[in-house]
Design a protein around this motif. Structure first.
Motif, short mmCIF file in Angstrom:
data_model
loop_
_atom_site.label_atom_id
_atom_site.label_comp_id
_atom_site.label_asym_id
_atom_site.label_seq_id
_atom_site.Cartn_x
_atom_site.Cartn_y
_atom_site.Cartn_z
N GLY A 138 51.73 42.50 48.41
CA GLY A 138 53.26 42.92 47.70
C GLY A 138 54.28 41.94 47.74
O GLY A 138 55.05 41.82 46.93
N GLU A 139 54.21 41.09 48.79
CA GLU A 139 55.06 39.78 48.76
C GLU A 139 54.76 38.70 47.55
O GLU A 139 55.38 37.85 47.31
N GLY A 140 53.55 38.94 46.94
CA GLY A 140 53.20 37.97 45.98
C GLY A 140 52.42 36.96 46.34
O GLY A 140 52.16 35.81 45.63
N ASP A 141 51.88 36.98 47.77
CA ASP A 141 51.14 36.06 48.23
C ASP A 141 49.55 36.15 48.23
O ASP A 141 49.15 36.50 49.13
N SER A 142 49.09 36.15 47.13
CA SER A 142 47.45 36.42 46.95
C SER A 142 46.82 35.41 47.92
O SER A 142 45.85 35.77 48.49
N PHE A 143 47.11 34.15 47.81
CA PHE A 143 46.36 33.40 48.75
C PHE A 143 46.39 33.72 50.18
O PHE A 143 45.42 33.72 50.87
N GLY A 144 47.58 34.11 50.95
CA GLY A 144 47.76 34.45 52.06
C GLY A 144 47.01 35.61 52.41
O GLY A 144 46.35 35.85 53.39
N ASN A 197 48.11 43.56 42.78
CA ASN A 197 49.43 43.72 43.20
C ASN A 197 49.80 45.06 42.85
O ASN A 197 50.22 44.96 41.56
N LEU A 198 50.12 46.11 43.74
CA LEU A 198 50.55 47.54 43.16
C LEU A 198 51.82 47.42 43.00
O LEU A 198 52.43 48.68 42.52
#
Length: 151
Positions: free
Chosen positions: A7-13, A148-149
């Motif tokens: 949700g924060e846009g941190d796909s790698f995290g 990312n929903l």
């Protein structure tokens, strides 16, 4: 945590957190399996059962102790990663497909048609977990489950 990172846009995290969670789940699965395997005779000592039943129960629980590692992995993959990552469709498909396509038919065949002992039927049903682990791991590595929903 995985869903929040996505949700924060941190796909790698999210991927890193999910990967760590999977490693922890696998570790706990292996530990649980070892504990169950070694504690089986102690657990069964509380029951007043025939020797034949005792032997079948020991074998069944020891087979379950092997399968449990894969169950831990699958729980973390399907529920902890895919569902948290927004990939609920794949989660449902992998659960339903392998339960009804492998687990239940093998349980039915093993008991009704082949008349196998319960511990062998438990082992056959455990094959479902192997398939889930294999296809779940492939999906996890592809990162297609990170959806990312919030967008």
């Amino acid at each position: 945590v995985v869903g929040n990172k996505i949700g924060e846009g941190d796909s790698f995290g999210a991927y890193i957190y999910a990967k760590k969670s999977i490693k922890i789940a696998m570790l706990f699965g292996v530990i649980s399996g070892i504990v169950l395997f070694t504690a089986t005779p102690f657990i069964l000592s509380f029951f007043n059962i025939k020797q034949e039943t005792y032997q079948a129960a020991v074998t069944a629980m020891q087979i379950l102790s092997i399968i449990i590692s894969f169950r831990f992995l699958n729980f973390m993959l399907i529920i902890g990663s895919f569902r948290a990552g927004g990939d609920t469709v794949f989660s449902a498909i992998i659960d339903v497909l392998f339960l009804w396509g492998i687990g239940i038919p093998l349980a039915f065949a093993g008991t009704i048609w082949w008349n196998l002992p319960i511990y062998i039927v438990i082992g056959l049903v455990g094959i479902e977990e192997l398939f889930k682990s294999f296809f779940g791991s492939m999906r996890f590595k592809s990162k297609k489950w990170i959806i990312n929903l919030t967008n």
